[in-house]
Enzyme design. Structure first.
Site, mmCIF file in Angstrom:
data_model
loop_
_atom_site.group_PDB
_atom_site.id
_atom_site.type_symbol
_atom_site.label_atom_id
_atom_site.label_comp_id
_atom_site.label_asym_id
_atom_site.label_seq_id
_atom_site.Cartn_x
_atom_site.Cartn_y
_atom_site.Cartn_z
ATOM 1 N N ARG A 1 -0.977 -1.774 -6.852
ATOM 2 C CA ARG A 1 -1.236 -2.937 -5.993
ATOM 3 C C ARG A 1 -2.140 -3.933 -6.722
ATOM 4 O O ARG A 1 -1.899 -5.143 -6.698
ATOM 5 C CB ARG A 1 -1.875 -2.453 -4.688
ATOM 6 C CG ARG A 1 -2.177 -3.521 -3.638
ATOM 7 C CD ARG A 1 -2.538 -2.812 -2.346
ATOM 8 N NE ARG A 1 -3.198 -3.666 -1.373
ATOM 9 C CZ ARG A 1 -2.559 -4.456 -0.506
ATOM 10 N NH1 ARG A 1 -1.244 -4.535 -0.545
ATOM 11 N NH2 ARG A 1 -3.233 -5.179 0.377
ATOM 12 N N LYS B 1 -1.325 -2.764 8.381
ATOM 13 C CA LYS B 1 -2.419 -2.298 9.242
ATOM 14 C C LYS B 1 -2.445 -3.073 10.553
ATOM 15 O O LYS B 1 -2.128 -4.254 10.594
ATOM 16 C CB LYS B 1 -3.754 -2.499 8.517
ATOM 17 C CG LYS B 1 -3.953 -1.589 7.304
ATOM 18 C CD LYS B 1 -5.315 -1.835 6.691
ATOM 19 C CE LYS B 1 -5.580 -0.898 5.519
ATOM 20 N NZ LYS B 1 -6.897 -1.139 4.913
ATOM 21 N N ARG C 1 0.846 -1.190 0.000
ATOM 22 C CA ARG C 1 0.000 0.000 0.000
ATOM 23 C C ARG C 1 0.889 1.250 0.000
ATOM 24 O O ARG C 1 2.021 1.220 0.481
ATOM 25 C CB ARG C 1 -0.901 0.015 1.239
ATOM 26 C CG ARG C 1 -1.811 -1.206 1.366
ATOM 27 C CD ARG C 1 -2.552 -1.200 2.697
ATOM 28 N NE ARG C 1 -3.458 -2.332 2.832
ATOM 29 C CZ ARG C 1 -3.127 -3.496 3.392
ATOM 30 N NH1 ARG C 1 -1.896 -3.680 3.888
ATOM 31 N NH2 ARG C 1 -4.010 -4.481 3.479
ATOM 32 N N HIS D 1 -4.345 2.483 -5.277
ATOM 33 C CA HIS D 1 -4.198 1.028 -5.270
ATOM 34 C C HIS D 1 -3.952 0.416 -6.652
ATOM 35 O O HIS D 1 -3.874 -0.800 -6.782
ATOM 36 C CB HIS D 1 -5.462 0.384 -4.667
ATOM 37 C CG HIS D 1 -5.346 0.158 -3.191
ATOM 38 N ND1 HIS D 1 -4.553 0.921 -2.374
ATOM 39 C CD2 HIS D 1 -5.925 -0.759 -2.369
ATOM 40 C CE1 HIS D 1 -4.669 0.497 -1.123
ATOM 41 N NE2 HIS D 1 -5.480 -0.525 -1.100
ATOM 42 N N HIS E 1 -3.487 -9.424 3.155
ATOM 43 C CA HIS E 1 -4.936 -9.509 3.378
ATOM 44 C C HIS E 1 -5.232 -10.445 4.544
ATOM 45 O O HIS E 1 -4.697 -11.551 4.612
ATOM 46 C CB HIS E 1 -5.640 -10.058 2.121
ATOM 47 C CG HIS E 1 -5.814 -9.052 1.038
ATOM 48 N ND1 HIS E 1 -6.063 -9.382 -0.272
ATOM 49 C CD2 HIS E 1 -5.795 -7.687 1.070
ATOM 50 C CE1 HIS E 1 -6.174 -8.290 -0.997
ATOM 51 N NE2 HIS E 1 -6.024 -7.254 -0.208
ATOM 52 N N TYR F 1 -9.519 -10.744 -7.384
ATOM 53 C CA TYR F 1 -8.576 -10.704 -8.497
ATOM 54 C C TYR F 1 -8.744 -11.887 -9.445
ATOM 55 O O TYR F 1 -8.304 -11.824 -10.590
ATOM 56 C CB TYR F 1 -7.135 -10.640 -7.977
ATOM 57 C CG TYR F 1 -6.858 -9.363 -7.225
ATOM 58 C CD1 TYR F 1 -6.765 -8.142 -7.891
ATOM 59 C CD2 TYR F 1 -6.730 -9.344 -5.841
ATOM 60 C CE1 TYR F 1 -6.542 -6.964 -7.219
ATOM 61 C CE2 TYR F 1 -6.508 -8.172 -5.146
ATOM 62 C CZ TYR F 1 -6.414 -6.993 -5.845
ATOM 63 O OH TYR F 1 -6.194 -5.811 -5.165
#
Length: 300
Positions: free
Chosen positions: A249, A174, A150, A246, A272, A281
């Site tokens: 990414r 995160k 990110r 993004h 993730h 995806y």
């Protein structure tokens, strides 16, 4: 006890910074969404946060739709306010969460936007190699595409996070989660050129620090700074449009899956928490395969 709106917001922002470890970019979205609701409270003459009722929330939703906001924007605002009230409940500043029973608007199902390999090649051509800023920009573009990290994670990379021998970077994600992500030879070469040359020149005579990417003044490069750089590269290239945060990414994940990578590996590389976040995806790669087939098969 009634919660003072500004004091409550200040406490919530501190909670997001310290306990949740959210990026400044994410926190600003929360702040903006909550202040927007404070303006609605003033318009409706609602005295305090504990006075907000379910029908007030329904009226607020109606006004958001009247402004022609997208379902995604409305869902984000409701999510922000639900989290805000959940925090206020925890701190015993309100008695109930009026947003708890509000159903989130269904999201438009949009496939992630990504670059085709030919488009990405044009973007790399826009990078200069003979100036310090050009070397930084190439290293920045290479590391974003090579790792799929990110923008907020990229701005936090320090020299000490890089292992040039193993070609890996320690990414601080995160919620205090960390992961090691490998990068390839192109990124390795660009990083070496930037660290040994461009970065030193940008820091010449200025206060030193450990952040990998620096701005033209020698200070740490911010999330916003990275976005500005990426959009400037688009303008220099033959491509049209803008790069949203993004897009590289998405490109990283799509290209990996298109070339046979398994989904669990891509999930780990992207950081993730849930496989469902990565599964989107597969739809992209299936659509990509379909378009390729229809464009190139003689009897399609």
């Amino acid at each position: 006890m009634k919660a003072n709106v500004n004091v409550s917001l200040k406490l919530f922002i501190e909670y997001l910074q310290i306990e949740k470890n959210y990026s400044q970019y994410t926190i600003e979205h929360y702040r903006h969404d909550i202040k927007d609701f404070f303006m609605f409270m003033t318009e409706q003459m609602i005295g305090g946060l504990d006075d907000v009722q379910y029908f007030d929330v329904r009226l607020y939703l109606t006004k958001l739709y009247e402004k022609k906001l997208s379902r995604k924007s409305v869902a984000r605002k409701i999510s922000s306010l639900r989290s805000f009230y959940k925090f206020l409940l925890r701190e015993k500043l309100v008695k109930e969460n009026p947003f708890a029973l509000v159903s989130m608007p269904k999201q438009e199902k949009r496939l992630p936007d990504f670059f085709y390999e030919e488009e990405l090649a044009e973007l790399f051509k826009a990078c200069e190699d003979h100036t310090p800023l050009g070397q930084r920009n190439r290293a920045l573009l290479e590391i974003l595409y090579a790792t799929g990290i990110r923008v907020s994670e990229c701005s936090q990379i320090k020299l000490s996070d890089l292992d040039m021998y193993l070609s890996t970077v320690l990414v601080h994600g995160k919620g205090h989660k960390e992961r090691y992500v490998p990068f390839g030879s192109f990124a390795h070469e660009a990083l070496e050129a930037y660290i040994n040359n461009g970065r030193k020149k940008l820091l010449d005579g200025k206060e030193t620090h450990d952040y990998l990417f620096v701005n033209f003044r020698g200070g740490p490069l911010t999330d916003r700074g990275i976005r500005v750089i990426l959009n400037s590269l688009i303008e220099k290239s033959s491509l049209n449009g803008k790069i949203h945060p993004h897009k590289l990414r998405h490109t990283f994940a799509t290209h990996l899956l298109s070339n046979g990578a398994d989904m669990r590996t891509v999930q780990e590389l992207l950081g993730h928490a849930f496989l469902s976040s990565t599964q989107v995806y597969t739809h992209v790669t299936n659509e990509f395969l379909r378009k390729t087939y229809m464009s190139h098969h003689p009897r399609a």
